[in-house]
Structure formats: structure tokens, C-alpha cells
Design a protein around this motif. Structure first.
Motif, PDB file in Angstrom:
ATOM      1  N   LEU A 282       0.849  -1.180   0.000  1.00 17.52           N
ATOM      2  CA  LEU A 282       0.000   0.000   0.000  1.00 17.52           C
ATOM      3  C   LEU A 282       0.888   1.234   0.000  1.00 17.52           C
ATOM      4  O   LEU A 282       1.861   1.297   0.744  1.00 17.52           O
ATOM      5  N   VAL A 283       0.552   2.213  -0.841  1.00 14.61           N
ATOM      6  CA  VAL A 283       1.262   3.481  -0.882  1.00 14.61           C
ATOM      7  C   VAL A 283       0.341   4.529  -0.280  1.00 14.61           C
ATOM      8  O   VAL A 283      -0.819   4.636  -0.673  1.00 14.61           O
ATOM      9  N   GLY A 284       0.847   5.286   0.692  1.00 13.60           N
ATOM     10  CA  GLY A 284       0.050   6.313   1.349  1.00 13.60           C
ATOM     11  C   GLY A 284       0.523   7.705   0.986  1.00 13.60           C
ATOM     12  O   GLY A 284       1.722   7.956   0.874  1.00 13.60           O
ATOM     13  N   PHE A 285      -0.447   8.601   0.809  1.00 11.10           N
ATOM     14  CA  PHE A 285      -0.174  10.002   0.529  1.00 11.10           C
ATOM     15  C   PHE A 285      -0.797  10.849   1.624  1.00 11.10           C
ATOM     16  O   PHE A 285      -1.939  10.605   2.027  1.00 11.10           O
ATOM     17  N   TRP A 286      -0.083  11.861   2.093  1.00  7.94           N
ATOM     18  CA  TRP A 286      -0.586  12.774   3.114  1.00  7.94           C
ATOM     19  C   TRP A 286      -1.082  14.040   2.437  1.00  7.94           C
ATOM     20  O   TRP A 286      -0.442  14.550   1.505  1.00  7.94           O
ATOM     21  N   VAL A 287      -2.222  14.564   2.914  1.00 13.05           N
ATOM     22  CA  VAL A 287      -2.742  15.839   2.434  1.00 13.05           C
ATOM     23  C   VAL A 287      -2.983  16.760   3.625  1.00 13.05           C
ATOM     24  O   VAL A 287      -3.009  16.315   4.771  1.00 13.05           O
ATOM     25  N   GLU A 288      -3.195  18.041   3.350  1.00 13.81           N
ATOM     26  CA  GLU A 288      -3.214  19.059   4.404  1.00 13.81           C
ATOM     27  C   GLU A 288      -4.480  19.138   5.234  1.00 13.81           C
ATOM     28  O   GLU A 288      -4.466  19.715   6.318  1.00 13.81           O
ATOM     29  N   ASN A 289      -5.604  18.588   4.755  1.00 13.56           N
ATOM     30  CA  ASN A 289      -6.831  18.687   5.535  1.00 13.56           C
ATOM     31  C   ASN A 289      -7.849  17.637   5.093  1.00 13.56           C
ATOM     32  O   ASN A 289      -7.666  16.974   4.070  1.00 13.56           O
ATOM     33  N   ARG A 290      -8.890  17.492   5.878  1.00 15.99           N
ATOM     34  CA  ARG A 290      -9.931  16.505   5.599  1.00 15.99           C
ATOM     35  C   ARG A 290     -10.672  16.810   4.306  1.00 15.99           C
ATOM     36  O   ARG A 290     -11.073  15.887   3.593  1.00 15.99           O
TER      37      ARG A 290
ATOM     38  N   LYS B  32     -11.400   2.511  -7.208  1.00 15.56           N
ATOM     39  CA  LYS B  32     -12.384   1.821  -6.363  1.00 15.56           C
ATOM     40  C   LYS B  32     -12.094   2.146  -4.904  1.00 15.56           C
ATOM     41  O   LYS B  32     -11.034   1.787  -4.379  1.00 15.56           O
ATOM     42  N   ILE B  33     -13.030   2.823  -4.248  1.00 17.12           N
ATOM     43  CA  ILE B  33     -12.893   3.115  -2.820  1.00 17.12           C
ATOM     44  C   ILE B  33     -13.124   1.821  -2.047  1.00 17.12           C
ATOM     45  O   ILE B  33     -14.133   1.142  -2.256  1.00 17.12           O
ATOM     46  N   THR B  34     -12.188   1.468  -1.173  1.00 21.49           N
ATOM     47  CA  THR B  34     -12.337   0.244  -0.377  1.00 21.49           C
ATOM     48  C   THR B  34     -12.707   0.541   1.071  1.00 21.49           C
ATOM     49  O   THR B  34     -13.245  -0.324   1.749  1.00 21.49           O
ATOM     50  N   SER B  35     -12.445   1.774   1.537  1.00 19.13           N
ATOM     51  CA  SER B  35     -12.824   2.159   2.895  1.00 19.13           C
ATOM     52  C   SER B  35     -12.697   3.667   3.043  1.00 19.13           C
ATOM     53  O   SER B  35     -11.713   4.261   2.617  1.00 19.13           O
ATOM     54  N   GLY B  36     -13.706   4.278   3.664  1.00 20.93           N
ATOM     55  CA  GLY B  36     -13.673   5.710   3.907  1.00 20.93           C
ATOM     56  C   GLY B  36     -14.306   6.486   2.768  1.00 20.93           C
ATOM     57  O   GLY B  36     -14.963   5.905   1.918  1.00 20.93           O
ATOM     58  N   PRO B  37     -14.091   7.793   2.757  1.00 20.20           N
ATOM     59  CA  PRO B  37     -13.291   8.531   3.721  1.00 20.20           C
ATOM     60  C   PRO B  37     -13.982   8.609   5.079  1.00 20.20           C
ATOM     61  O   PRO B  37     -15.193   8.793   5.150  1.00 20.20           O
ATOM     62  N   GLN B  38     -13.152   8.471   6.113  1.00 15.32           N
ATOM     63  CA  GLN B  38     -13.680   8.485   7.470  1.00 15.32           C
ATOM     64  C   GLN B  38     -12.541   8.613   8.469  1.00 15.32           C
ATOM     65  O   GLN B  38     -11.374   8.479   8.118  1.00 15.32           O
ATOM     66  N   GLN B  39     -12.929   8.842   9.715  1.00 17.47           N
ATOM     67  CA  GLN B  39     -11.994   8.847  10.832  1.00 17.47           C
ATOM     68  C   GLN B  39     -11.652   7.394  11.148  1.00 17.47           C
ATOM     69  O   GLN B  39     -12.547   6.556  11.236  1.00 17.47           O
ATOM     70  N   PHE B  40     -10.368   7.085  11.308  1.00 19.58           N
ATOM     71  CA  PHE B  40      -9.933   5.737  11.666  1.00 19.58           C
ATOM     72  C   PHE B  40      -9.297   5.769  13.056  1.00 19.58           C
ATOM     73  O   PHE B  40      -8.681   6.772  13.439  1.00 19.58           O
ATOM     74  N   PRO B  41      -9.381   4.678  13.818  1.00 18.92           N
ATOM     75  CA  PRO B  41      -8.880   4.664  15.199  1.00 18.92           C
ATOM     76  C   PRO B  41      -7.359   4.513  15.307  1.00 18.92           C
ATOM     77  O   PRO B  41      -6.850   4.095  16.333  1.00 18.92           O
ATOM     78  N   ILE B  42      -6.645   4.897  14.287  1.00 21.24           N
ATOM     79  CA  ILE B  42      -5.182   4.820  14.305  1.00 21.24           C
ATOM     80  C   ILE B  42      -4.608   5.909  15.205  1.00 21.24           C
ATOM     81  O   ILE B  42      -3.635   5.690  15.926  1.00 21.24           O
ATOM     82  N   SER B  43      -5.220   7.104  15.145  1.00 26.09           N
ATOM     83  CA  SER B  43      -4.896   8.211  16.049  1.00 26.09           C
ATOM     84  C   SER B  43      -6.135   9.106  16.113  1.00 26.09           C
ATOM     85  O   SER B  43      -7.026   8.981  15.273  1.00 26.09           O
ATOM     86  N   PRO B  44      -6.208  10.023  17.062  1.00 28.38           N
ATOM     87  CA  PRO B  44      -7.401  10.871  17.198  1.00 28.38           C
ATOM     88  C   PRO B  44      -7.680  11.764  15.982  1.00 28.38           C
ATOM     89  O   PRO B  44      -8.795  12.239  15.824  1.00 28.38           O
ATOM     90  N   THR B  45      -6.686  11.984  15.131  1.00 23.86           N
ATOM     91  CA  THR B  45      -6.890  12.864  13.975  1.00 23.86           C
ATOM     92  C   THR B  45      -6.689  12.150  12.640  1.00 23.86           C
ATOM     93  O   THR B  45      -6.489  12.797  11.613  1.00 23.86           O
ATOM     94  N   TYR B  46      -6.748  10.827  12.629  1.00 20.97           N
ATOM     95  CA  TYR B  46      -6.452  10.057  11.414  1.00 20.97           C
ATOM     96  C   TYR B  46      -7.707   9.947  10.553  1.00 20.97           C
ATOM     97  O   TYR B  46      -8.613   9.172  10.829  1.00 20.97           O
ATOM     98  N   TYR B  47      -7.772  10.742   9.491  1.00 22.22           N
ATOM     99  CA  TYR B  47      -8.906  10.763   8.567  1.00 22.22           C
ATOM    100  C   TYR B  47      -8.375  10.337   7.209  1.00 22.22           C
ATOM    101  O   TYR B  47      -7.430  10.934   6.684  1.00 22.22           O
ATOM    102  N   ALA B  48      -8.949   9.283   6.632  1.00 27.42           N
ATOM    103  CA  ALA B  48      -8.346   8.703   5.430  1.00 27.42           C
ATOM    104  C   ALA B  48      -9.383   8.090   4.509  1.00 27.42           C
ATOM    105  O   ALA B  48     -10.531   7.837   4.895  1.00 27.42           O
ATOM    106  N   VAL B  49      -8.931   7.830   3.303  1.00 22.60           N
ATOM    107  CA  VAL B  49      -9.667   7.020   2.340  1.00 22.60           C
ATOM    108  C   VAL B  49      -8.684   5.998   1.782  1.00 22.60           C
ATOM    109  O   VAL B  49      -7.527   6.315   1.509  1.00 22.60           O
ATOM    110  N   TYR B  50      -9.136   4.771   1.675  1.00 20.80           N
ATOM    111  CA  TYR B  50      -8.355   3.686   1.079  1.00 20.80           C
ATOM    112  C   TYR B  50      -8.994   3.343  -0.255  1.00 20.80           C
ATOM    113  O   TYR B  50     -10.222   3.299  -0.372  1.00 20.80           O
TER     114      TYR B  50
END
Length: 126
Positions: free
Chosen positions: A68-76, A92-110
């Protein structure tokens, strides 16, 4: 210092996947192209080799795997905008976009590209 240089990616059908990457990588800021017969190269703004780039080539035998390759962006909002774009350009969206329990501010789409390669776009503060 950011030690990241580049990604060399294989897809099983370049003609089928290239329109997805032209839309997706441009939206992420990979705005320069350095294409050859075998490689399609999308680079960030600046001069090679000191800027990040994403290179794609065809391998008809390529099969997606658990990488998996991850990209960071500046805001939700940017996560949401790119998730919409991904659907529009054939991803094809497989999960999200949503808040994930990885950290309190982890908002992502897979998501997956049309070939099945896996990606994530994330915004997090910590």
C-alpha cells in the motif's frame, strides 16, 4: 530532510490505467511529465532528481499484492475531494473517507487503481 525519491509502479495494462494516473497524480501535485516508450513519469514541481516522482510501466504479468502506498494531504476536505475524484476516474474506494482509530486525527480514504494496486490518502496531525 525528506528521504523519499520515487516510486516505480507496475500495472498489468498501461492503456487502461494511464487515464487514472493522469488524473490522480496531477491532483496530488505531480504536475511535470517525463514520459518514454516504456515509462510514464509524473514528477512534483522542481528539478529532477531532487523532486519526488512516480513512474509507471506495464508488466502484463503484474498482480496486485498487499503493498500500500500512502499520501498525506493538508486537511480533511482534501481527502474528501480526492476520494470523489478517484471514483470519477475509475478508482475503487475500499474504505472511507472516514476517521480511523489509528490516532485521534487520522482521517483517510483507502482505494485501488483500476489494476488493483492499493493506496491511501490521509490527513492526520499526530
Amino acid at each position: 530532510m525528506n528521504p523519499f525519491s520515487h516510486i516505480d509502479l507496475r500495472v498489468n495494462n498501461l492503456e487502461k490505467n494511464l487515464p487514472f494516473y493522469e488524473g490522480f497524480l496531477t491532483a496530488l501535485g505531480f504536475i511535470q511529465t517525463f514520459h518514454s516508450d516504456k515509462w510514464k513519469v509524473f514528477a512534483a514541481n522542481g528539478n529532477l532528481p531532487s523532486v519526488a516522482y512516480f513512474a509507471i510501466t506495464e508488466d502484463p504479468l503484474h498482480k496486485p499484492n498487499g503493498n500500500l502506498v500512502g499520501f498525506w494531504v493538508e486537511n480533511r476536505d482534501e481527502v474528501d475531494r480526492l476520494a470523489t475524484l478517484i471514483k470519477e476516474i475509475g478508482g475503487k474506494i475500499t474504505s472511507g473517507p472516514q476517521q480511523f482509530p489509528i490516532s485521534p486525527t487520522y482521517y483517510a480514504v483507502y482505494f485501488e487503481d483500476p489494476c488493483g494496486n492499493q493506496y491511501e490518502i490521509v490527513h492526520r496531525l499526530n
